[in-house]
Design a protein around this motif. Structure first.
Motif, PDB file in Angstrom:
ATOM      1  N   ALA A 366      42.756  28.655  43.605  1.00  0.00           N
ATOM      2  CA  ALA A 366      42.068  28.066  42.454  1.00  0.00           C
ATOM      3  C   ALA A 366      40.884  28.940  42.036  1.00  0.00           C
ATOM      4  CB  ALA A 366      41.590  26.658  42.800  1.00  0.00           C
ATOM      5  N   ALA A 367      40.174  29.475  43.005  1.00  0.00           N
ATOM      6  CA  ALA A 367      39.042  30.356  42.696  1.00  0.00           C
ATOM      7  C   ALA A 367      39.513  31.595  41.938  1.00  0.00           C
ATOM      8  CB  ALA A 367      38.331  30.758  43.985  1.00  0.00           C
ATOM      9  N   GLU A 368      40.661  32.135  42.345  1.00  0.00           N
ATOM     10  CA  GLU A 368      41.201  33.312  41.673  1.00  0.00           C
ATOM     11  C   GLU A 368      41.609  32.988  40.243  1.00  0.00           C
ATOM     12  OE1 GLU A 368      44.852  36.556  42.190  1.00  0.00           O
ATOM     13  OE2 GLU A 368      44.399  35.128  43.790  1.00  0.00           O
ATOM     14  N   ALA A 369      42.249  31.824  40.042  1.00  0.00           N
ATOM     15  CA  ALA A 369      42.660  31.424  38.694  1.00  0.00           C
ATOM     16  C   ALA A 369      41.454  31.239  37.788  1.00  0.00           C
ATOM     17  CB  ALA A 369      43.478  30.137  38.767  1.00  0.00           C
ATOM     18  N   ALA A 370      40.366  30.673  38.318  1.00  0.00           N
ATOM     19  CA  ALA A 370      39.155  30.469  37.535  1.00  0.00           C
ATOM     20  C   ALA A 370      38.510  31.811  37.185  1.00  0.00           C
ATOM     21  CB  ALA A 370      38.186  29.590  38.304  1.00  0.00           C
ATOM     22  N   ALA A 371      38.494  32.706  38.166  1.00  0.00           N
ATOM     23  CA  ALA A 371      37.889  34.013  37.937  1.00  0.00           C
ATOM     24  C   ALA A 371      38.659  34.802  36.880  1.00  0.00           C
ATOM     25  CB  ALA A 371      37.834  34.791  39.252  1.00  0.00           C
ATOM     26  N   GLN A 372      39.987  34.722  36.922  1.00  0.00           N
ATOM     27  CA  GLN A 372      40.805  35.447  35.946  1.00  0.00           C
ATOM     28  C   GLN A 372      40.593  34.913  34.525  1.00  0.00           C
ATOM     29  OE1 GLN A 372      44.841  35.248  37.345  1.00  0.00           O
ATOM     30  NE2 GLN A 372      44.571  36.878  38.873  1.00  0.00           N
ATOM     31  N   ALA A 373      40.348  33.597  34.402  1.00  0.00           N
ATOM     32  CA  ALA A 373      40.121  33.010  33.081  1.00  0.00           C
ATOM     33  C   ALA A 373      38.804  33.507  32.487  1.00  0.00           C
ATOM     34  CB  ALA A 373      40.135  31.491  33.177  1.00  0.00           C
ATOM     35  N   GLY A 374      37.792  33.687  33.334  1.00  0.00           N
ATOM     36  CA  GLY A 374      36.519  34.245  32.888  1.00  0.00           C
ATOM     37  C   GLY A 374      35.576  33.207  32.318  1.00  0.00           C
ATOM     38  N   GLU A 375      34.322  33.643  32.127  1.00  0.00           N
ATOM     39  CA  GLU A 375      33.252  32.748  31.673  1.00  0.00           C
ATOM     40  C   GLU A 375      33.519  32.189  30.289  1.00  0.00           C
ATOM     41  OE1 GLU A 375      28.415  32.905  31.638  1.00  0.00           O
ATOM     42  OE2 GLU A 375      29.522  34.675  30.983  1.00  0.00           O
TER      43      GLU A 375
END
Length: 451
Positions: A366-375
């Motif tokens: 989940a952390a990786e998916a959030a990071a890939q989506a970006g701010e």
């Protein structure tokens, strides 16, 4: 109770017209009142209501073998008078040495009959010396014991292979297959369903009953349960007690449906209540091969029970601490999430904490998916939430328009940000149950990673 004896009890209840509970507690070292209480609690939890038997651990001479010594003594004396039983003074060490000698010679281990010809004077002298004998049943020579096993078919045993066996221990307590046979006859038992590991006991019991002129029940020896590794079921390969299963949150109906199909075939694969399981139970559908326990099989039935349970049942199934977390106005919606997404109470508790507390742990994926989506994705999600308020469909349209994302790129970062996971309930249900302030805080947590 463990799965093996639970299944035996279930098969007996499914097959018989009247189901008898008898407490076989002649072994004082292994029999305590708290064990009886646990046994009764397990049977009641399973929904196996006996037609005859004790209601609690209070000793009852009708159903507790430890209270029936005088009855067994009467039959011991009858066998002694017939010359069918005799005192044996052989020590455990002597018997073990004899057994090893027989095995090393390729012979089946059986009692040699050393004490079977002691005279009355020899017996008296040994008793005067303080020796405490066992009592052995004198097995007739050159005979055959035959019976039709209701599962395994025709059975034949040569008495010369059985050997004289102990029916009363040196401490005066009744041996298992003696008191069980006597009680079966006196209690009007017509059918005995038990594990195939007891098959060798059956000719012994039949010989005792025949010698006493008592009725002999029909026997059905069911296959043993193996673990998923093919070895006998044990704690190592998945066996748990019913108490453990109950504490883990399994429903009794799930256990019944799993056990009823362990070594027994039903035409219907649907979830069935006890009445339906009983109506369709047939001894002819019991297999001879070992039945294999797989916890995934049990979990399958557990999932079906959860999915079909009503709100009241699921509400009572939740842990107290879980129910305390869920606001009353959201309880019905939360239970629907539980019904669709949970199999055990600890899973429901995890979702309650995700939805109604500030406890949130981000899984690595989940952390990786959030990071890939970006701010920018999460800034757009905050704007979309402000515009849509409680309208999830409007929120999703706004988010899609602002980000240009679709499919997994649209849904996965949002799920990660709101729940810390990439799986779980339908996103609309999560969005509507999250407190608006908590929802905004979670989205905002992903807008400051660059600082």
């Amino acid at each position: 109770m463990h799965l093996g004896n639970a299944r035996t009890a279930l098969f007996s209840a499914l097959f018989g017209d009247r189901f008898l509970l008898r407490i076989e507690d002649t072994d004082s070292e292994r029999s305590r009142s708290e064990f009886v209480d646990e046994l009764i609690a397990d049977l009641r939890w399973m929904g196996l209501n006996w037609d005859e038997g004790p209601e609690n651990a209070e000793p009852d001479e009708r159903y507790f073998q430890s209270c029936r010594g005088a009855i067994y003594q009467r039959y011991y004396e009858e066998l002694e008078q017939q010359g069918r039983a005799y005192f044996c003074f052989c020590s455990p060490r002597e018997l073990e040495i004899s057994r090893k000698i027989q095995l090393s010679s390729g012979q089946p281990p059986r009692y040699t009959g050393k004490c079977s010809h002691l005279t009355a004077d020899e017996v008296s002298r040994k008793l005067d010396e303080g020796l405490r004998p066992t009592l052995r049943f004198r097995v007739p020579k050159n005979e055959t014991v035959e019976f039709e096993d209701l599962v395994r078919g025709p059975q034949k045993f040569a008495t010369d292979d059985i050997g004289d066996f102990i029916i009363r221990r040196a401490d005066g307590s009744a041996a298992f297959f003696f008191c069980n046979a006597i009680d079966d006859a006196l209690m009007g038992v017509t059918h005995v369903l038990r594990g195939e590991d007891h098959l060798a006991n059956t000719p012994r019991q039949m010989l005792v009953l025949a010698a006493l002129g008592l009725p002999i029940p029909q026997y059905a020896h069911i296959s043993l349960i193996m673990g998923d590794d093919g070895a006998p079921l044990s704690k190592r390969n998945g066996s748990r007690s019913l108490k453990q299963l109950r504490e883990e949150g399994y429903f009794p109906c799930a256990l019944l449906n799993m056990l009823a199909r362990l070594g027994h075939h039903y035409d219907c694969d649907d979830l069935m209540d006890f009445r339906t399981l009983k109506a369709n139970f047939d001894l002819s559908r019991l297999g001879k091969s070992p039945a294999r326990f797989d916890v995934a099989h049990l979990d399958h039935w557990q999932q079906l029970v959860v999915r079909s349970a009503d709100d009241e049942t699921l509400g009572g199934w939740l842990r107290k601490e879980t129910a305390a977390i869920v606001p009353e106005e959201h309880l019905a919606a939360f239970i629907e999430i539980v019904r669709s997404n949970c199999v055990f109470p600890d899973q429901a508790d995890r979702w309650a904490r995700i939805l109604f507390t500030d406890e949130l742990q981000l899984d690595p994926d989940a952390a990786e998916a959030a990071a890939q989506a970006g701010e920018s994705y999460f800034l757009s999600a905050i704007d979309a939430a402000n515009a849509a308020q409680a309208d999830f469909d409007m929120f999703l349209r706004e988010l899609k328009t602002r980000t240009g994302a679709k499919g997994k790129a649209l849904f996965m970062p949002l799920r990660a940000g709101l729940t810390g996971r990439l799986d779980g309930p339908e996103l609309g249900a999560i969005y509507r149950l999250l407190d608006p302030h908590r929802l905004h805080r979670r989205l905002a947590e992903f807008t400051y990673e660059s600082e």
